[in-house]
Scaffold this active site. Sequence first.
Site, PDB file in Angstrom:
ATOM      1  N   HIS A   1      34.369 121.600 -54.503  1.00 31.47           N
ATOM      2  CA  HIS A   1      35.365 122.477 -53.875  1.00 31.47           C
ATOM      3  C   HIS A   1      36.673 122.409 -54.655  1.00 31.47           C
ATOM      4  O   HIS A   1      37.121 121.342 -55.036  1.00 31.47           O
ATOM      5  CB  HIS A   1      35.626 122.033 -52.435  1.00 31.47           C
ATOM      6  CG  HIS A   1      36.689 122.850 -51.765  1.00 31.47           C
ATOM      7  ND1 HIS A   1      36.439 124.091 -51.229  1.00 31.47           N
ATOM      8  CD2 HIS A   1      38.006 122.619 -51.594  1.00 31.47           C
ATOM      9  CE1 HIS A   1      37.564 124.579 -50.732  1.00 31.47           C
ATOM     10  NE2 HIS A   1      38.526 123.713 -50.938  1.00 31.47           N
TER      11      HIS A   1
ATOM     12  N   ASP B   1      38.560 125.711 -37.088  1.00 32.21           N
ATOM     13  CA  ASP B   1      39.456 125.709 -38.248  1.00 32.21           C
ATOM     14  C   ASP B   1      40.056 127.092 -38.477  1.00 32.21           C
ATOM     15  O   ASP B   1      41.235 127.206 -38.808  1.00 32.21           O
ATOM     16  CB  ASP B   1      38.711 125.233 -39.496  1.00 32.21           C
ATOM     17  CG  ASP B   1      39.581 125.379 -40.735  1.00 32.21           C
ATOM     18  OD1 ASP B   1      40.623 124.705 -40.795  1.00 32.21           O
ATOM     19  OD2 ASP B   1      39.248 126.194 -41.612  1.00 32.21           O
TER      20      ASP B   1
ATOM     21  N   ARG C   1      48.577 127.717 -37.639  1.00 34.08           N
ATOM     22  CA  ARG C   1      49.481 126.920 -38.490  1.00 34.08           C
ATOM     23  C   ARG C   1      50.285 127.826 -39.413  1.00 34.08           C
ATOM     24  O   ARG C   1      51.464 127.566 -39.687  1.00 34.08           O
ATOM     25  CB  ARG C   1      48.664 125.918 -39.319  1.00 34.08           C
ATOM     26  CG  ARG C   1      48.139 124.743 -38.496  1.00 34.08           C
ATOM     27  CD  ARG C   1      47.025 124.012 -39.232  1.00 34.08           C
ATOM     28  NE  ARG C   1      47.437 123.593 -40.563  1.00 34.08           N
ATOM     29  CZ  ARG C   1      46.610 123.479 -41.599  1.00 34.08           C
ATOM     30  NH1 ARG C   1      45.322 123.747 -41.473  1.00 34.08           N
ATOM     31  NH2 ARG C   1      47.074 123.100 -42.771  1.00 34.08           N
TER      32      ARG C   1
ATOM     33  N   SER D   1      40.994 120.366 -42.500  1.00 35.54           N
ATOM     34  CA  SER D   1      40.584 121.765 -42.561  1.00 35.54           C
ATOM     35  C   SER D   1      39.573 121.975 -43.692  1.00 35.54           C
ATOM     36  O   SER D   1      38.490 122.536 -43.494  1.00 35.54           O
ATOM     37  CB  SER D   1      41.836 122.628 -42.790  1.00 35.54           C
ATOM     38  OG  SER D   1      41.500 123.935 -43.183  1.00 35.54           O
TER      39      SER D   1
ATOM     40  N   LYS E   1      34.995 122.325 -43.408  1.00 37.05           N
ATOM     41  CA  LYS E   1      34.174 123.421 -43.935  1.00 37.05           C
ATOM     42  C   LYS E   1      33.080 122.891 -44.865  1.00 37.05           C
ATOM     43  O   LYS E   1      31.946 123.372 -44.868  1.00 37.05           O
ATOM     44  CB  LYS E   1      35.066 124.423 -44.665  1.00 37.05           C
ATOM     45  CG  LYS E   1      35.864 125.281 -43.692  1.00 37.05           C
ATOM     46  CD  LYS E   1      36.874 126.188 -44.365  1.00 37.05           C
ATOM     47  CE  LYS E   1      38.156 125.467 -44.647  1.00 37.05           C
ATOM     48  NZ  LYS E   1      39.378 126.249 -44.586  1.00 37.05           N
TER      49      LYS E   1
HETATM   50  N1  URA Z   1      43.031 125.488 -47.389  1.00 40.96           N
HETATM   51  C1  URA Z   1      42.341 125.293 -46.257  1.00 40.96           C
HETATM   52  O1  URA Z   1      41.165 125.596 -46.181  1.00 40.96           O
HETATM   53  N2  URA Z   1      42.952 124.726 -45.215  1.00 40.96           N
HETATM   54  C2  URA Z   1      44.248 124.364 -45.244  1.00 40.96           C
HETATM   55  O2  URA Z   1      44.751 123.854 -44.258  1.00 40.96           O
HETATM   56  C3  URA Z   1      44.962 124.585 -46.422  1.00 40.96           C
HETATM   57  C4  URA Z   1      44.327 125.156 -47.488  1.00 40.96           C
END
Ligand code: URA
Length: 432
Positions: free
Chosen positions: A82, A161, A168, A183, A187
């Site tokens: 990632h 999320d 946020r 976050s 994923k």
């Molecule tokens: N990318 C994400 O997936 N989550 C975040 O909180 C910040 C960047």
Amino acid sequence: MRMVDLIEKKRDGHELTTEEINFIIEGYTRGEIPDYQVSALAMAIYFKDMSERERADLTMAMAHSGDMIDLSAIEGVKVDKHSTGGVGDTTTLILAPLVAALDIPVAKMSGRGLGHTGGTTDKLEAIPGFHVELAKEEFVKLVNEHKIAVVGQSGNLTPADKKLYALRDVTATVDSIPLIASSIMSKKIASGSDAIVLDVKTGAGAFMKTVEDAKELAHAMVSIGNNVGRRTMAVISDMSQPLGKAIGNALEVREAIDTLRGTGPKDLEELCLALGRQMVFLAGKAASLEEAEEKLREVIRSGKALEKFKEFIANQGGDASIVDDPEKLPTAAYRIEVPAKKDGVVASIVADEIGTAAMLLGAGRATKESEIDLAVGLMLNKKIGDKVAAGESLVTIHANRENVEEVIEKIYANITIAEQATAPALIHGFVT
Ligand code: URA
Ligand code: CA
């Protein structure tokens, strides 16, 4: 349990229990806890932080808020990579066939997303015929037989999320290490990988502007991964200037082919090897990172990596002859050079602004509905630290329209030439 008590508890700097975190995330996902209470909690977390245990619990609660992808029908250790996102980041296109050539299963779920260029899916769709619509059984079969497949994202992944990130975004609580780390990791965990390699970018084109912040985020994510039973490693890499030379979908496919052949831009190759050796090591295919890197170099040298790319393209309906004949990829109608205005050394190439210049040409999406032009983009002929003479081309614009004045202006405004400058370090550190 009452949400107001949990907000107060965090506000006063205390740790939330596993049950409390699950209560919050489950209630929020179901719509039983309102946005205003969760925004107050996010702000409390922003100021009071979370312990390692709380971060791991939050990650798992968000991962479990929607579908959990089950890749157990795929043999071997599934390692996912990632990137926290940058400009002209072609690494996934290269790493997938590169590690698959070493018999490591690459079962990639990939999105389109917004940005300067398309996501990995868009880039792959620049290859005529290539598609990512695979049924689950077909996807599993391809990975088991060929070690590589990319499927479009589907289903209901980490809805908690999605809601929290959007909240946020409008409550000034994005920049919180525990919230960012959980976050991203939620994923990755929901998408079923056994081990995770992270490329945490730093610099103008990145989410984390300083090396210190990027290191902190990398450590936070690696701890979460290891605490929830997914071996995780990270590379902290520079994104003050774009990676490689190509920024654009078909242009990046060409760049990936060059790199798999061993003739790509040096920075891109170096980063792919740094990430790739962690993937190979975590997959258990090498006893050390050094041995892993040697194996990667060998599959580039022998041509196996390039063969794997062809096999992958053909398996998903694409025209594999583009590898030997990249002219078959979509090409833009116009090539426009942007000449240097003076002699000197390139001192800066502001990554995000140059990325925006590519987006203005149509290489990326500004909104979810925008159409991408797969052929257009920019080729950087010079990188930071390169000497340049007045009149020499800094950038080649690949456009499908003749008038690109605004793009040229943006390029001039964001590439500076000085008397002297040195190339920035590409890799700022590792977390292993
Ligand atoms: N990318 C994400 O997936 N989550 C975040 O909180 C910040 C960047
Ligand atoms: Ca690139």
